[in-house]
Motif scaffolding. Structure first.
Motif, PDB file in Angstrom:
ATOM      1  N   GLN A 291      -9.676  -2.547  -2.077  1.00 57.17           N
ATOM      2  CA  GLN A 291      -9.937  -3.465  -0.972  1.00 57.17           C
ATOM      3  C   GLN A 291     -10.389  -4.837  -1.463  1.00 57.17           C
ATOM      4  O   GLN A 291     -10.034  -5.870  -0.885  1.00 57.17           O
ATOM      5  CB  GLN A 291     -10.997  -2.876  -0.048  1.00 57.17           C
ATOM      6  CG  GLN A 291     -11.363  -3.783   1.129  1.00 57.17           C
ATOM      7  CD  GLN A 291     -12.528  -3.243   1.939  1.00 57.17           C
ATOM      8  OE1 GLN A 291     -12.975  -2.107   1.702  1.00 57.17           O
ATOM      9  NE2 GLN A 291     -13.029  -4.027   2.870  1.00 57.17           N
TER      10      GLN A 291
ATOM     11  N   SER B  69      -9.465   4.928   2.685  1.00 51.91           N
ATOM     12  CA  SER B  69      -8.515   3.862   2.366  1.00 51.91           C
ATOM     13  C   SER B  69      -8.210   2.961   3.560  1.00 51.91           C
ATOM     14  O   SER B  69      -7.523   1.943   3.404  1.00 51.91           O
ATOM     15  CB  SER B  69      -7.200   4.460   1.843  1.00 51.91           C
ATOM     16  OG  SER B  69      -7.401   5.125   0.627  1.00 51.91           O
TER      17      SER B  69
ATOM     18  N   TYR C 294       0.899  -1.144   0.000  1.00 52.15           N
ATOM     19  CA  TYR C 294       0.000   0.000   0.000  1.00 52.15           C
ATOM     20  C   TYR C 294       0.942   1.198   0.000  1.00 52.15           C
ATOM     21  O   TYR C 294       1.564   1.510   1.015  1.00 52.15           O
ATOM     22  CB  TYR C 294      -0.912   0.039   1.222  1.00 52.15           C
ATOM     23  CG  TYR C 294      -1.781   1.288   1.203  1.00 52.15           C
ATOM     24  CD1 TYR C 294      -2.966   1.305   0.479  1.00 52.15           C
ATOM     25  CD2 TYR C 294      -1.367   2.444   1.851  1.00 52.15           C
ATOM     26  CE1 TYR C 294      -3.731   2.464   0.412  1.00 52.15           C
ATOM     27  CE2 TYR C 294      -2.135   3.591   1.782  1.00 52.15           C
ATOM     28  CZ  TYR C 294      -3.308   3.600   1.073  1.00 52.15           C
ATOM     29  OH  TYR C 294      -4.059   4.746   1.002  1.00 52.15           O
TER      30      TYR C 294
ATOM     31  N   SER D 160      -1.369  -1.892  -4.594  1.00 52.18           N
ATOM     32  CA  SER D 160      -2.821  -2.083  -4.559  1.00 52.18           C
ATOM     33  C   SER D 160      -3.512  -0.858  -3.984  1.00 52.18           C
ATOM     34  O   SER D 160      -3.039  -0.253  -3.019  1.00 52.18           O
ATOM     35  CB  SER D 160      -3.192  -3.305  -3.725  1.00 52.18           C
ATOM     36  OG  SER D 160      -4.601  -3.466  -3.668  1.00 52.18           O
ATOM     37  N   GLU D 161      -4.657  -0.515  -4.580  1.00 55.81           N
ATOM     38  CA  GLU D 161      -5.516   0.547  -4.059  1.00 55.81           C
ATOM     39  C   GLU D 161      -6.970   0.087  -3.979  1.00 55.81           C
ATOM     40  O   GLU D 161      -7.868   0.904  -3.862  1.00 55.81           O
ATOM     41  CB  GLU D 161      -5.411   1.804  -4.936  1.00 55.81           C
ATOM     42  CG  GLU D 161      -4.050   2.474  -4.879  1.00 55.81           C
ATOM     43  CD  GLU D 161      -4.019   3.802  -5.612  1.00 55.81           C
ATOM     44  OE1 GLU D 161      -5.005   4.109  -6.309  1.00 55.81           O
ATOM     45  OE2 GLU D 161      -3.018   4.521  -5.474  1.00 55.81           O
TER      46      GLU D 161
ATOM     47  N   ILE E 193       2.907  -1.429   4.400  1.00 60.92           N
ATOM     48  CA  ILE E 193       1.944  -0.336   4.442  1.00 60.92           C
ATOM     49  C   ILE E 193       2.690   0.959   4.678  1.00 60.92           C
ATOM     50  O   ILE E 193       3.334   1.146   5.710  1.00 60.92           O
ATOM     51  CB  ILE E 193       0.891  -0.565   5.536  1.00 60.92           C
ATOM     52  CG1 ILE E 193       0.039  -1.789   5.182  1.00 60.92           C
ATOM     53  CG2 ILE E 193       0.007   0.677   5.700  1.00 60.92           C
ATOM     54  CD1 ILE E 193      -1.004  -2.142   6.223  1.00 60.92           C
TER      55      ILE E 193
ATOM     56  N   MET F 136      -6.234  -0.954   3.985  1.00 62.29           N
ATOM     57  CA  MET F 136      -5.093  -1.258   4.842  1.00 62.29           C
ATOM     58  C   MET F 136      -5.452  -2.328   5.870  1.00 62.29           C
ATOM     59  O   MET F 136      -4.649  -3.231   6.149  1.00 62.29           O
ATOM     60  CB  MET F 136      -4.609   0.013   5.540  1.00 62.29           C
ATOM     61  CG  MET F 136      -3.968   1.019   4.621  1.00 62.29           C
ATOM     62  SD  MET F 136      -3.263   2.400   5.531  1.00 62.29           S
ATOM     63  CE  MET F 136      -4.744   3.099   6.228  1.00 62.29           C
TER      64      MET F 136
ATOM     65  N   ALA G  94      -7.556  -7.302  -1.936  1.00 63.32           N
ATOM     66  CA  ALA G  94      -6.525  -7.401  -0.906  1.00 63.32           C
ATOM     67  C   ALA G  94      -6.265  -8.844  -0.485  1.00 63.32           C
ATOM     68  O   ALA G  94      -5.119  -9.298  -0.441  1.00 63.32           O
ATOM     69  CB  ALA G  94      -6.905  -6.552   0.307  1.00 63.32           C
TER      70      ALA G  94
END
Length: 266
Positions: free
Chosen positions: A45, A69, A19, A42-43, A60, A73, A48
């Motif tokens: 969810q 966001s 991230y 990655s952006e 992260i 995470m 993920a």
């Protein structure tokens, strides 16, 4: 294995899910690729969990995080902890705003990170040690970096890394100082972000998290020294960037062991 860590990393080519701070993903991705790891940013969810299933480490970077966001995470950190793979936090400018402190405190409270990497001011903030810093600068404090990293490591049961002219690493019991460095590395915005991702990569191929962090720092700083030498130590940040990528890709275990300057403090 500790004598051939670069070779081992290049052989295993670990996938590192990031991230990323939107300021520096280009450097991070190219740097990871140069050392022999396989970067993924990655952006979203929704992907993920699937990404972490193929990953060997998750990093992260909290340098530019919107509130919306947070679920991404959380999903990355949850999956990393479930798979018991290295999870690294880069708490960029954590002391600059209440929001950044809230975000990083939340992450550290709810997830187990194998490593936390920042400058000494950022690590001091997380360790609740009084420190005066501004933005991404390390700032000033009255506590030595050795105590800062040791306290942070003990508090979060993680490897704490304070980057600077000397890099300090601690697992709360054992502390190392790495004296390899070049004045050109700090001129490259994102060199710290790259190091955080390299820590994840090396921890994924090294059974000892402290040693993994050490090899990551040595790979970056010695490659930086080699790049600076090729420029005859001229302050040319643009040319240094490309030279650094080249040196990251060609550095050997033999050169690393010949050039490393590691001081065991405890």
């Amino acid at each position: 294995m500790t004598d051939t860590m670069i070779q081992s990393l290049r052989h295993q080519r670990p996938v590192v899910v990031n991230y990323a701070n939107f300021v520096t993903p280009f450097l991070v991705a190219n740097g990871l690729n140069a050392i022999g790891a396989s970067p993924i940013m990655s952006e979203e969810q929704e992907e993920a969990h699937d990404l972490v299933q193929i990953a060997k480490a998750v990093v992260i970077n909290a340098g530019a995080v919107r509130r919306d966001s947070w679920p991404l995470m959380q999903a990355l950190a949850t999956s990393a902890n479930e798979r018991n793979i290295p999870l690294v936090l880069d708490p960029v400018a954590v002391g600059a705003t209440r929001y950044r402190k809230e975000l990083n405190t939340y992450l550290l409270k709810h997830y187990h990170f194998t490593a936390i990497r920042g400058n000494v001011g950022e690590i001091a903030t997380l360790a609740d040690i009084p420190w005066h810093s501004q933005g991404i600068d390390a700032g000033e404090g009255n506590t030595h970096a050795v105590e800062v990293v040791t306290t942070c490591a003990q508090k979060y049961q993680a490897i704490a890394i304070a980057s600077g002219k000397v890099d300090y690493i601690s697992d709360g019991t054992h502390t190392l100082a790495i004296h390899n460095q070049t004045e050109l590395l700090p001129t490259l915005v994102g060199s710290g972000d790259l190091l955080s991702s390299m820590v994840g990569a090396y921890q994924s191929v090294c059974s000892d998290p402290l040693a993994g962090a050490k090899w990551a720092i040595l790979h970056l700083t010695i490659a930086g020294e080699q790049a600076a030498t090729s420029l005859h130590h001229q302050l040319l940040p643009g040319q240094f960037y490309w030279q650094l990528l080249d040196q990251l890709s060609v550095l050997t275990d033999q050169t690393l062991h010949q050039m490393k300057k590691v001081e065991v403090l405890s």
